[in-house]
Scaffold this active site. Structure first.
Site, PDB file in Angstrom:
ATOM      1  N   GLU A  29      12.536   4.131  66.467  1.00 25.01           N
ATOM      2  CA  GLU A  29      12.727   5.607  66.448  1.00 25.01           C
ATOM      3  C   GLU A  29      11.434   6.312  66.863  1.00 25.01           C
ATOM      4  OE1 GLU A  29      15.678   6.793  65.997  1.00 25.01           O
ATOM      5  OE2 GLU A  29      16.754   5.316  64.779  1.00 25.01           O
TER       6      GLU A  29
HETATM    7  C1  LIG Z   1      14.221  -4.586  65.791  1.00 29.58           C
HETATM    8  C2  LIG Z   1      14.202  -3.546  66.842  1.00 29.58           C
HETATM    9  C3  LIG Z   1      15.333  -2.776  67.078  1.00 29.58           C
HETATM   10  C4  LIG Z   1      15.337  -1.829  68.096  1.00 29.58           C
HETATM   11  N1  LIG Z   1      16.490  -1.155  68.382  1.00 29.58           N
HETATM   12  C5  LIG Z   1      16.557  -0.409  69.519  1.00 29.58           C
HETATM   13  C6  LIG Z   1      17.811   0.132  69.980  1.00 29.58           C
HETATM   14  O1  LIG Z   1      18.841  -0.016  69.333  1.00 29.58           O
HETATM   15  N2  LIG Z   1      17.818   0.808  71.148  1.00 29.58           N
HETATM   16  C7  LIG Z   1      16.702   1.008  71.896  1.00 29.58           C
HETATM   17  O2  LIG Z   1      16.788   1.619  72.953  1.00 29.58           O
HETATM   18  N3  LIG Z   1      15.480   0.526  71.482  1.00 29.58           N
HETATM   19  C8  LIG Z   1      15.400  -0.182  70.327  1.00 29.58           C
HETATM   20  N4  LIG Z   1      14.186  -0.707  69.911  1.00 29.58           N
HETATM   21  C9  LIG Z   1      12.999  -0.473  70.712  1.00 29.58           C
HETATM   22  C10 LIG Z   1      11.987   0.412  70.027  1.00 29.58           C
HETATM   23  O3  LIG Z   1      12.438   1.736  70.014  1.00 29.58           O
HETATM   24  C11 LIG Z   1      10.650   0.232  70.763  1.00 29.58           C
HETATM   25  O4  LIG Z   1      10.178  -1.061  70.423  1.00 29.58           O
HETATM   26  C12 LIG Z   1       9.639   1.291  70.414  1.00 29.58           C
HETATM   27  O5  LIG Z   1      10.015   2.537  70.937  1.00 29.58           O
HETATM   28  C13 LIG Z   1       8.249   0.947  70.957  1.00 29.58           C
HETATM   29  O6  LIG Z   1       8.299   0.567  72.297  1.00 29.58           O
HETATM   30  P1  LIG Z   1       7.597  -0.790  72.768  1.00 29.58           P
HETATM   31  O7  LIG Z   1       8.060  -1.882  71.885  1.00 29.58           O
HETATM   32  O8  LIG Z   1       7.802  -0.952  74.216  1.00 29.58           O
HETATM   33  O9  LIG Z   1       6.076  -0.571  72.461  1.00 29.58           O
HETATM   34  P2  LIG Z   1       4.962   0.204  73.410  1.00 29.58           P
HETATM   35  O10 LIG Z   1       5.571   1.434  73.894  1.00 29.58           O
HETATM   36  O11 LIG Z   1       4.534  -0.815  74.427  1.00 29.58           O
HETATM   37  O12 LIG Z   1       3.866   0.469  72.362  1.00 29.58           O
HETATM   38  C14 LIG Z   1       2.899  -0.492  71.942  1.00 29.58           C
HETATM   39  C15 LIG Z   1       1.802   0.215  71.130  1.00 29.58           C
HETATM   40  O13 LIG Z   1       1.165   1.209  71.954  1.00 29.58           O
HETATM   41  C16 LIG Z   1       1.261   2.494  71.341  1.00 29.58           C
HETATM   42  N5  LIG Z   1       1.463   3.504  72.367  1.00 29.58           N
HETATM   43  C17 LIG Z   1       2.354   3.510  73.381  1.00 29.58           C
HETATM   44  N6  LIG Z   1       2.252   4.635  74.096  1.00 29.58           N
HETATM   45  C18 LIG Z   1       1.291   5.369  73.530  1.00 29.58           C
HETATM   46  C19 LIG Z   1       0.714   6.646  73.793  1.00 29.58           C
HETATM   47  N7  LIG Z   1       1.144   7.441  74.782  1.00 29.58           N
HETATM   48  N8  LIG Z   1      -0.276   7.078  73.005  1.00 29.58           N
HETATM   49  C20 LIG Z   1      -0.708   6.332  71.963  1.00 29.58           C
HETATM   50  N9  LIG Z   1      -0.211   5.134  71.654  1.00 29.58           N
HETATM   51  C21 LIG Z   1       0.769   4.656  72.429  1.00 29.58           C
HETATM   52  C22 LIG Z   1       2.459   2.402  70.399  1.00 29.58           C
HETATM   53  O14 LIG Z   1       2.379   3.336  69.347  1.00 29.58           O
HETATM   54  C23 LIG Z   1       2.359   0.963  69.917  1.00 29.58           C
HETATM   55  O15 LIG Z   1       1.446   0.878  68.858  1.00 29.58           O
HETATM   56  C24 LIG Z   1      14.159  -1.618  68.851  1.00 29.58           C
HETATM   57  C25 LIG Z   1      13.011  -2.366  68.588  1.00 29.58           C
HETATM   58  C26 LIG Z   1      13.025  -3.331  67.611  1.00 29.58           C
HETATM   59  C27 LIG Z   1      11.784  -4.168  67.407  1.00 29.58           C
END
Ligand SMILES: Cc1cc2nc3c(=O)[nH]c(=O)nc-3n(C[C@H](O)[C@H](O)[C@H](O)COP(=O)(O)OP(=O)(O)OC[C@H]3O[C@@H](n4cnc5c(N)ncnc54)[C@H](O)[C@@H]3O)c2cc1C
Length: 610
Positions: free
Chosen positions: A418
């Site tokens: 979220e």
């Molecule tokens: C169990 C699980 C269920 C999920 N369910 C769904 C689902 O149903 N549908 C769906 O669409 N997605 C889903 N997700 C995805 C989830 O929403 C994303 O994992 C989340 O939004 C973070 O994206 P990412 O994993 O690519 O991390 P990244 O975006 O790669 O982030 C990695 C780190 O960098 C930081 N970061 C990234 N950008 C910035 C910025 N601009 N400034 C500062 N810090 C930053 C983040 O805070 C984090 O600490 C799920 C994930 C999990 C693990």
């Protein structure tokens, strides 16, 4: 920053607080909704959900840890039979149309036993259903919403991709109009998709040609006739082990053109608004995990003896229970306050003639700042409470035999999905600034007043703080001044470049979140005392004072961090004097005694009891 617009003055007149306005206005306890204000219908709903969880979910905790995905689906079906999937769906589409507070209430009470079920439930009823409720055409709603509300079909939300997580609008999945103009052809890959293993209605986000923003579509998925959809294996996760999480691949998948949600290029807006709802619901979904963890931990701590003494009697353990309860109670206070504010705004907009869809969308968007703050505070409460729960259980806390270790693993995801907590902290501040820039909230006048007050000689009179919470209310007002001083100076210094100073924004977010939670907690408790008595509510009074004390400490730390970043010399000294003044108690609380009062109550009742 512009002055407040005419439209916004209208809702001011009616006495409703707008999103973010808590920072510039003082609320009275009568203005906020608390769990003691539930209607009879809501109380009955609460009891029926608790009974459901205790019967169907809690006894099966071990099976959830063994990756029993079928069990999650089975209980989702049962939740559908009970009507729990349809609380927020309008009656005309087969739902109960019970309103936002009831939605939060069910989400709260249904989620405490295991993160596996709460994730499945939250994804289905929130991001899996609400985009259609809020953006669907009449035909789309008639066709899909009743199936989702009854649990006949389950929903999933396909936004995240391997290269597009926090930067959700950068997805590479494409949607190309077919030659005959009847379908969009989807190609691409989504990952981390909750409920993918058993959902049959997918909200899919994809880009048409080289549009700036993605579009959203409703896809019906039938494994017997996969239409180019294939699923990856179940992910092996740290927690929420029975929540289905898979990759979803699209290869020339056809979606009829009439299944586009809203207009072309509106997908990113849909995604953001769906997340606003998801965020406050997530904060609700963690409250009962807090309550149950405290209850399980105190039952153990009252039984477990070391040095011939129940460990609950040790000060070190009392400290834990007090802080765990304080954060749980604060999350509950803030979540239901914001939930009712959202409901009030929706009702107001409906009275003004907006459709249910428009009213709900605008109402939730209005409080997007509060939703982001609650998501951060609630998820960190969950992590803290379950972590301290393990510590209270000692070695047993590390064992799979106790209900605590799975809670700790389950809680971890809430800081990531979220929108990560970093993103939500940044968003809470940037959304507030945007509102001010658009003239939707007047931050400038109070910020300038605070700036001018720094030059004034402070009064040395000792005020009369004999009335309950009179000093606390002054401190809350002062914390708001501290926030306005810090954020006002940050905006003035960096202007459009502010977003490049993330650690400064994070410091401001920290102060803002603490203010909201502390104010909600103090006002809720004041309202409670008016209904009961100081004696009866002694532990809650201690909780409110403890939450505020912790907020003041955080404001001091993060305020100083910010001031030292953007100022030097005389200005730096003046602002730090201001910060000191705005975070000063006349009568500092005896915090150890507050914690003892809270812990003694929990120990005596042998459960979370607030
Ligand atoms: C169990 C699980 C269920 C999920 N369910 C769904 C689902 O149903 N549908 C769906 O669409 N997605 C889903 N997700 C995805 C989830 O929403 C994303 O994992 C989340 O939004 C973070 O994206 P990412 O994993 O690519 O991390 P990244 O975006 O790669 O982030 C990695 C780190 O960098 C930081 N970061 C990234 N950008 C910035 C910025 N601009 N400034 C500062 N810090 C930053 C983040 O805070 C984090 O600490 C799920 C994930 C999990 C693990």
């Amino acid at each position: 920053m512009k002055s407040v617009s005419k439209k916004n003055k209208m809702s001011e007149k009616k006495g409703l607080l707008k999103g973010g306005e808590f920072l510039i206005k003082q609320s009275k306890c009568e203005d906020i909704f608390t769990v003691d204000d539930f209607t009879e219908e809501q109380e009955m709903m609460k009891e029926s959900v608790i009974e459901f969880v205790d019967r169907e979910i809690w006894p099966n905790k071990a099976r959830f840890e063994q990756k029993d995905f079928a069990l999650t689906q089975e209980i989702m079906n049962k939740a559908g039979e009970m009507g729990f999937l349809s609380i927020s769906v309008p009656e005309q589409y087969g739902g109960m149309g019970m309103g936002f507070v009831s939605t939060l209430l069910v989400c709260d009470r249904i989620s405490g036993a295991t993160g596996s079920f709460s994730t499945a439930y939250g994804a289905h009823t929130g991001i899996g259903t609400m985009p259609i409720v809020l953006y669907g055409t009449e035909a789309q709603k008639e066709k899909y919403v009743s199936q989702l509300a009854s649990g006949e079909k389950f929903g999933a939300y396909c936004l995240t991709e391997p290269g597009a997580g926090s930067d959700a609008n950068s997805g590479k999945t494409t949607a190309t109009l077919s030659d005959d103009g009847k379908d969009y052809i989807i190609n691409g890959q989504k990952m981390w998709i909750t409920n993918a293993g058993f959902a049959s209605i997918f909200i899919v986000f994809a880009r048409i040609e080289d549009d700036k923003n993605i579009s959203a579509f409703i896809l019906e998925y039938d494994p017997e006739n996969p239409n180019g959809v294939s699923l990856g294996d179940e992910e092996h996760k740290l927690g929420i082990r029975s929540s289905s999480t898979r990759q979803v691949f699209f290869s020339d998948t056809k979606i009829p053109v009439e299944n586009m949600l809203a207009e072309r290029g509106r997908g990113f807006k849909i995604a953001l608004n769906a997340l606003n709802i998801g965020r406050i619901k997530l904060s609700a979904a963690i409250i009962d995990a807090g309550r149950r963890t405290i209850t399980e931990s105190i039952k153990y701590a009252n039984e477990r003896k070391q040095f011939k003494t129940p460990i609950a009697q040790f000060g070190a353990i009392k400290q834990k229970f007090a802080e765990m309860a304080a954060r749980t109670y604060a999350t509950e206070s803030g979540t239901y306050r914001a939930g009712k504010d959202i409901q009030n705004r929706i009702d107001e907009l409906t009275r003004e003639g907006k459709s249910h869809q428009e009213a709900e969308l605008e109402g939730i968007k209005e409080f997007a700042i509060e939703c982001a703050m609650l998501k951060v505070y609630g998820s960190e409460m969950g992590q803290f409470v379950t972590d301290e729960g393990i510590q209270i259980f000692g070695g047993m806390g590390f064992s799979e035999e106790t209900p605590i270790e799975s809670g700790w693993r389950d809680a971890r995801i809430a800081r990531i999905y979220e929108g990560t907590n970093e993103i939500n902290r940044l968003l809470s501040v940037s959304m507030l600034i945007k509102k001010a820039m658009k003239g939707q909230i007047d931050l400038l006048t109070p910020a300038m007043a605070v700036g001018n007050s720094l030059m004034e000689i402070p009064s040395f009179e000792i005020p009369d703080y004999s009335e309950l919470f009179s000093e606390e209310k002054v401190i809350i007002e002062n914390l708001k001044k501290a926030y306005l001083m810090v954020s006002g100076k940050a905006i003035q210094t960096y202007m459009m470049e502010l977003e490049n100073h993330q650690q400064l924004i994070l410091a401001a977010a920290e102060i803002m979140i603490e203010i909201y939670m502390a104010e909600s907690t103090v006002l809720r408790t004041e309202k409670l005392v008016k209904r009961t008595s100081k004696e009866e509510s002694a532990a809650q009074i201690s909780i409110a004072k403890l939450v505020l004390y912790n907020a003041v400490n955080k404001a001091q730390i993060f305020g100083k961090e910010a001031i030292n970043y953007f100022s030097t010399g005389d200005e730096n000294r003046m602002m730090k004097m201001g910060l000191k003044r705005f975070t000063k108690y006349t009568n500092e609380p005896n915090v150890i005694s507050l914690r003892n009062t809270i812990a003694d109550k929990i120990t005596k009742e042998n459960k979370y009891c607030f």
